[in-house]
Write an enzyme that holds these catalytic residues in place. Structure first.
Site, PDB file in Angstrom:
ATOM      1  N   LYS A   1      -1.427   2.669  -7.178  1.00  0.00           N
ATOM      2  CA  LYS A   1      -0.093   3.105  -7.608  1.00  0.00           C
ATOM      3  C   LYS A   1       0.799   3.410  -6.403  1.00  0.00           C
ATOM      4  CE  LYS A   1       0.587   7.165  -9.526  1.00  0.00           C
ATOM      5  NZ  LYS A   1       0.597   8.267 -10.506  1.00  0.00           N
TER       6      LYS A   1
ATOM      7  N   ASP B   1       2.769   5.258 -13.974  1.00  0.00           N
ATOM      8  CA  ASP B   1       2.432   6.677 -13.950  1.00  0.00           C
ATOM      9  C   ASP B   1       2.245   7.190 -15.368  1.00  0.00           C
ATOM     10  OD1 ASP B   1       4.976   6.849 -15.016  1.00  0.00           O
ATOM     11  OD2 ASP B   1       5.700   8.340 -13.579  1.00  0.00           O
TER      12      ASP B   1
END
Length: 215
Positions: free
Chosen positions: A123, A141
């Site tokens: 991420k 997220d």
């Protein structure tokens, strides 16, 4: 949750683009290194909290060399208001050293290279690749995980599945900004406990069954 069709997705992202043509991340940074550090610090912390912690840090430590000169103890003092600060401080010092040793002090522009750095996962790498290098990567997220399944935009069982769903289903012309539009929508409109359906710009396309138009 059913996957919305291509034309509906195109209409959704056209609406996002109309309302916010150039969405921006909310982590403060001045270069690729400070962006990388800010994103690494943001794990299990809010952007607001990270920005407060880095407001005095980045003016004095905006390169790997300066971060190493600052040292772990002083860095810890700067970031002690955010979650997991001790471990994050260790990782920032380690990744700063790795950047100098292996990448000439520069932040690399490949996911594999970024993920090789201490404390940097997929991420974080995707955020840096998107925000600094302009690559159409998707950083999923908790906000995107929630709304992706709630709305039918890009449902999936986990972050990686949703990342792939975004890449597979959202029209190519919207890929660059897709994750920013979705994060902002999840953060401010499609919130966890009380989604603000009454002011949602894409409510007519959304598959969420419990819409409350009064919110």
């Amino acid at each position: 949750m059913k996957q919305l069709d291509y034309l509906t997705l195109k209409a959704i992202f056209a609406r996002f683009a109309e309302l916010n043509p150039e969405p921006k991340g909310e982590l403060h940074h001045t270069n690729a290194f400070t962006l990388l550090v800010a994103v690494a610090l943001s794990a299990q912390s809010t952007d607001v909290g990270v920005n407060k912690a880095t407001a005095k840090l980045f003016p004095i430590a905006d390169t790997p060399a300066k971060m190493l000169a600052l040292g772990e103890e002083a860095l810890t003092e700067h970031i002690k208001t955010i979650g997991l600060y001790r471990n994050k401080a260790k990782n920032v010092i380690k990744l700063s050293q790795r950047l100098i040793d292996d990448f000439g002090g520069e932040v690399p522009s490949s996911r594999a290279a970024l993920k090789s750095l201490p404390g940097v996962g997929r991420k974080t790498a995707n955020v840096v690749l998107n925000m600094w290098f302009g690559q159409p990567t998707q950083a999923v997220d908790t906000h995107i995980l929630r709304l992706a399944n709630r709305t039918g935009i890009c449902p999936g069982k986990d972050e990686l599945a949703i990342e792939r769903a975004i890449e597979d289903h959202i029209p190519a012309e919207y890929q660059k900004h897709a994750h920013h539009w979705l994060i902002l929508h999840g953060r401010y409109i499609c919130t966890a406990r009380k989604p603000r359906c009454g002011i949602c710009p894409i409510r007519e396309f959304c598959l969420f069954e419990d819409k409350d138009e009064n919110l």
